[in-house]
Design a protein around this motif. Structure first.
Motif, PDB file in Angstrom:
ATOM      1  N   ALA A  30       0.810  -1.284  -0.090  1.00 15.43           N
ATOM      2  CA  ALA A  30       0.001  -0.099   0.023  1.00 15.43           C
ATOM      3  C   ALA A  30       0.916   1.267   0.138  1.00 15.43           C
ATOM      4  N   ALA A  31       1.944   1.363   0.716  1.00 16.58           N
ATOM      5  CA  ALA A  31       2.810   2.508   0.800  1.00 16.58           C
ATOM      6  C   ALA A  31       3.393   2.778  -0.469  1.00 16.58           C
ATOM      7  N   ALA A  32       3.906   1.488  -1.072  1.00 16.48           N
ATOM      8  CA  ALA A  32       4.477   1.860  -2.692  1.00 16.48           C
ATOM      9  C   ALA A  32       3.499   2.244  -3.507  1.00 16.48           C
ATOM     10  N   ALA A  33       1.998   1.869  -3.512  1.00 15.50           N
ATOM     11  CA  ALA A  33       1.216   2.291  -4.244  1.00 15.50           C
ATOM     12  C   ALA A  33       0.823   3.863  -3.903  1.00 15.50           C
ATOM     13  N   VAL A  34       0.770   4.120  -2.588  1.00 16.70           N
ATOM     14  CA  VAL A  34       0.729   5.559  -2.487  1.00 16.70           C
ATOM     15  C   VAL A  34       1.843   6.479  -3.046  1.00 16.70           C
ATOM     16  N   VAL A  35       2.952   5.973  -3.013  1.00 13.51           N
ATOM     17  CA  VAL A  35       4.038   6.832  -3.629  1.00 13.51           C
ATOM     18  C   VAL A  35       3.730   6.974  -4.985  1.00 13.51           C
ATOM     19  N   ILE A  36       3.491   5.812  -5.662  1.00 14.57           N
ATOM     20  CA  ILE A  36       2.955   5.782  -7.104  1.00 14.57           C
ATOM     21  C   ILE A  36       1.704   6.634  -7.568  1.00 14.57           C
ATOM     22  N   LEU A  89       0.837   9.413  -5.642  1.00 10.45           N
ATOM     23  CA  LEU A  89       1.373  10.640  -5.772  1.00 10.45           C
ATOM     24  C   LEU A  89       2.092  11.309  -6.900  1.00 10.45           C
ATOM     25  N   LEU A  90       3.181  10.326  -7.109  1.00  7.09           N
ATOM     26  CA  LEU A  90       4.064  10.697  -8.232  1.00  7.09           C
ATOM     27  C   LEU A  90       2.939  11.176  -9.505  1.00  7.09           C
ATOM     28  N   GLY A  91       2.034  10.333  -9.531  1.00 14.87           N
ATOM     29  CA  GLY A  91       1.133  10.326 -10.620  1.00 14.87           C
ATOM     30  C   GLY A  91       0.231  11.662 -10.624  1.00 14.87           C
ATOM     31  N   LEU A  92      -0.423  11.981  -9.391  1.00 10.28           N
ATOM     32  CA  LEU A  92      -0.944  13.397  -9.065  1.00 10.28           C
ATOM     33  C   LEU A  92       0.138  14.525  -9.546  1.00 10.28           C
ATOM     34  N   ALA A  93       1.141  14.269  -9.313  1.00  7.52           N
ATOM     35  CA  ALA A  93       2.151  15.376  -9.333  1.00  7.52           C
ATOM     36  C   ALA A  93       2.425  15.950 -10.729  1.00  7.52           C
ATOM     37  N   LEU A  98      -0.071  15.593 -13.180  1.00  4.95           N
ATOM     38  CA  LEU A  98      -1.428  15.801 -13.699  1.00  4.95           C
ATOM     39  C   LEU A  98      -1.604  17.213 -14.370  1.00  4.95           C
ATOM     40  N   PRO A  99      -1.156  18.312 -13.596  1.00  3.89           N
ATOM     41  CA  PRO A  99      -1.437  19.471 -14.375  1.00  3.89           C
ATOM     42  C   PRO A  99      -1.139  19.688 -15.929  1.00  3.89           C
ATOM     43  N   GLY A 100      -0.221  18.756 -16.283  1.00  7.95           N
ATOM     44  CA  GLY A 100       0.130  18.831 -17.878  1.00  7.95           C
ATOM     45  C   GLY A 100      -0.525  18.017 -18.437  1.00  7.95           C
ATOM     46  N   VAL A 101      -1.668  17.236 -17.889  1.00 14.90           N
ATOM     47  CA  VAL A 101      -2.431  16.453 -18.698  1.00 14.90           C
ATOM     48  C   VAL A 101      -3.843  16.740 -18.578  1.00 14.90           C
ATOM     49  N   LEU A 102      -4.357  17.143 -17.392  1.00 17.92           N
ATOM     50  CA  LEU A 102      -5.803  17.571 -17.077  1.00 17.92           C
ATOM     51  C   LEU A 102      -6.125  19.128 -17.438  1.00 17.92           C
ATOM     52  N   GLY A 103      -7.511  19.209 -17.767  1.00 17.15           N
ATOM     53  CA  GLY A 103      -7.859  20.544 -17.866  1.00 17.15           C
ATOM     54  C   GLY A 103      -7.829  21.449 -16.479  1.00 17.15           C
ATOM     55  N   ALA A 104      -8.155  22.741 -16.791  1.00 16.00           N
ATOM     56  CA  ALA A 104      -8.353  23.664 -15.679  1.00 16.00           C
ATOM     57  C   ALA A 104      -9.308  23.352 -14.659  1.00 16.00           C
ATOM     58  N   GLY A 105     -10.616  23.045 -15.031  1.00 15.97           N
ATOM     59  CA  GLY A 105     -11.373  22.637 -14.061  1.00 15.97           C
ATOM     60  C   GLY A 105     -11.118  21.577 -13.122  1.00 15.97           C
ATOM     61  N   ALA A 106     -10.559  20.272 -13.775  1.00  9.77           N
ATOM     62  CA  ALA A 106     -10.461  19.120 -13.192  1.00  9.77           C
ATOM     63  C   ALA A 106      -9.220  19.448 -12.228  1.00  9.77           C
TER      64      ALA A 106
END
Ligand SMILES: Nc1ncnc2c1ncn2[C@@H]1O[C@H](COP(=O)(O)OP(=O)(O)O)[C@@H](O)[C@H]1O
Ligand SMILES: [Mg+2]
Lengths: 250, 338
Positions: free
Chosen positions: B20-26, B28-32, B34-42
């Motif tokens: 679970a800890a490893a999944a959390v790290v992944i 969080l990295l994925g979330l970091a 996202l601004p290059g991927v998702l639109g402004a509203g999201a």
């Protein structure tokens, strides 16, 4: 009784002098003098309402005395809260168990060990496991404390107090309601504490169990110590007999 | 029975929780990225989710672990926003002002803790609400805020809208990670066990050598700080500060909802509760009053039929713990010598 064993400062003694405790107008303890060697084993008996629990609570710091002083191993601890007294090595159990219900048995004991004089977490673990083992609680180590029965809750009081690494332990009716064989296990546990050099004050109604451990008995009645000394002599003291016949013995 | 005692008998991480800890790290990295991927509203919505997670975790720390049920936590949310506006007015960069404002909330909460922690149970809960209302009134008196007129964080205009949105998102992500990581570490060490012991029985905790006052103060100040951070972040995305929106008891109601639904006193519970709240808000938030009534009904149903919350039920049913703060004792048979 209570002759100081040579070292004038009383560094090896635990004493309360002139302890008075009032709740409003009700005087529960009236100028009680109590003193013991740090590795002595003392039993306390007396009818219900005599003030035994209140004496323990005052000595351990749960209550501030209305008058009098408490010294422990050469320190004046009268104004110290219970937590600070515990860190000096003075700990009590509660007559009505007070488990940390939302934590497991092991966690209950670990948190006590972790606040003792341990140098590392591993040492706290070892001390907690040892205390559980000594009190026969390994089998319920991972149970939530709220699921424990009264017997285990009382054992938990003892295990937790033991895990703090005390010099003197104050026990308040931890043996009530035990079967004969359970009482024998408890006696063995307390004898082991004595072997480790821990001083013991033990309030218990079942005198024959008490006498297997202690070499000195105190009898309280109506907020006073009415007899103190060799157990058989105390039990046959006329005032003690009268207190028991007059009051409720159980 | 004699026993060869070894500290290795105490288990904390399990294989599942390591994964679970490893999944959390992944995650969080994925979330970091996202601004290059998702639109402004999201991106705006996700930043709001991070703020909810912070608030739920902090209320859970205070009430679930510390036993300090407060209905006045909106005070720190409001102060986090208010101090940010105030400090930014001095010409400080708005993002620097947010950080300093959060620290200021922690500083202010310390003397407050000296007074409030003398109160117990319901008195503490309601007392916090009263102090929150008083704080709200005092903020109203500030000439800069002018009652309920409010004030905007104008200096944010120095940043281009896109960059501003991304910075707020990342700040919220970092704040969430830092605050929850710090809280997790705290709960896993000795202090965490003391906090729970005090919650369960203050007198017994004291009699075992735990410094009750100091420990309660610590959790009080930590929760105030975290919620102050949440208030500052909320202000940054909303840009305008109007006292009544920030000092509204609805914020604490949301925190309570998230924690009760997710599972009080469980680290995973607060996070799960925040996600559920976020989804309900996303889908039904437009329904206005009916949305609020719905939230109330859901909270009621949970307290009646699932008092341990969703994660509490999962944990009890399947015996799993993804983010364990507790201890398990495992005695290998060979260490017993009869
Ligand atoms: N917190 C308290 N407030 C008022 N009275 C108390 C309190 N604690 C104990 N008492 C009273 O003091 C007396 C002695 O109680 P206690 O010390 O529990 O006696 P024992 O342990 O010998 O049975 C009893 O009459 C009891 O009602
Ligand atoms: Mg008693």
């Amino acid at each position: 009784m209570s002759v100081d064993s040579g070292d004038g400062a009383g560094a090896s003694r635990f004493s309360g002098s002139g302890i008075t405790k009032r709740f409003g107008a009700l005087a529960v303890l009236e100028s009680v003098d109590f003193s013991m060697g740090m590795d002595e084993a003392v039993g306390i008996v007396g009818p219900n309402g005599a003030g035994k629990t209140t004496l323990l609570a005052t000595l351990s710091g749960a209550y501030q005395p209305s008058a009098g002083a408490v010294t422990f191993g050469g320190h004046d601890v009268t104004r110290l809260p219970a937590a600070a007294r515990c860190r000096l090595g003075l700990v009590r159990t509660h007559q009505v168990p007070k488990p940390f219900s939302g934590m497991t048995t092991f966690e209950n004991v670990y948190v006590a060990a972790a606040h003792g004089d341990v140098r590392s977490r591993d040492e706290a673990y070892e001390r907690a496991i040892d205390a559980l083992n000594l009190c026969g609680m390994l089998a319920v180590a991972n149970r939530q404390a709220e699921t424990l029965g009264l017997l285990d809750r009382k054992r938990l009081e003892l295990a937790r107090a033991l895990a703090t690494g005390p010099k003197v332990i104050l026990l308040d009716e931890i043996g009530g309601g035990l079967t004969d064989s359970e009482a024998q296990e408890l006696v063995q546990t307390i004898q082991e504490l004595r072997r480790r050099g821990i001083g013991i004050v033990w309030i218990e109604h079942i005198v024959h169990v008490l006498l297997q451990v202690v070499e000195r008995l105190i009898c309280m009645d109506a907020g006073r110590i009415i007899a103190d000394g060799e157990p058989q002599a105390v039990m046959s003291d006329p005032e003690v007999v009268r207190a028991y016949l007059g009051g409720s013995t159980q | 029975m004699s026993l060869v005692v070894s500290p290795s008998m105490v288990q904390r991480w399990t294989r599942l929780s390591r994964r679970a800890a490893a999944a959390v790290v992944i995650v969080l990295l994925g979330l970091a990225v996202l601004p290059g991927v998702l639109g402004a509203g999201a991106i705006d919505r996700l930043a709001a989710l991070f703020v909810y997670v912070i608030m739920a975790a902090m209320w859970n720390a205070l009430a679930g672990y510390g036993g300090l049920v407060s209905v006045g936590q909106q005070m720190f949310f409001g102060l986090g926003a208010y101090f940010t506006v105030r400090l930014a007015e001095t010409g400080l960069d708005p993002f620097v002002a947010m950080g300093m404002a959060s620290l200021l909330v922690a500083v202010v909460s310390y003397p407050l803790s000296l007074v409030m922690l003398r109160l117990k149970g319901g008195e503490f809960a309601i007392g916090m609400w009263v102090v929150s209302a008083l704080t709200h009134l005092m903020v109203n008196l500030d000439g800069l805020i002018q009652g309920e007129t409010g004030r905007s964080l104008i200096s944010l205009n120095a940043y281009a809208p896109g960059a501003r949105r991304d910075i707020i998102y990342w700040l919220a992500l970092v704040a969430m990670t830092g605050l929850l990581g710090g809280l997790f570490a705290l709960l896993r060490n000795r202090t965490g066990a003391s906090i729970q012991a005090i919650r369960d029985n203050e007198e017994a905790a004291g009699s075992l050598g735990i410094d009750v006052t100091r420990t309660k103060r610590l959790i009080f100040v930590l929760a105030a700080f975290g919620i102050g951070v949440a208030g500052a972040l909320w202000l940054a995305s909303a840009t305008t500060f109007q006292p009544k929106t920030y000092f509204s008891v609805q914020w604490t109601a949301y925190m309570i909802f998230m924690v009760l639904v997710g599972g009080i006193g469980r680290f995973e519970g607060a996070i799960l509760g925040a996600v559920i709240f976020f989804l309900i808000e996303t889908w039904f938030g437009a329904l206005g009053v009916w949305y609020l009534i719905g939230l109330g009904v859901v909270a009621l149903l949970f307290s009646l039929f699932m008092p341990l919350g969703l994660w509490g039920a999962i944990e009890t049913r399947f015996g799993v713990s993804l983010m364990p703060v507790g201890y398990r004792l495992e005695i290998p048979p060979q260490s017993r010598k009869d």
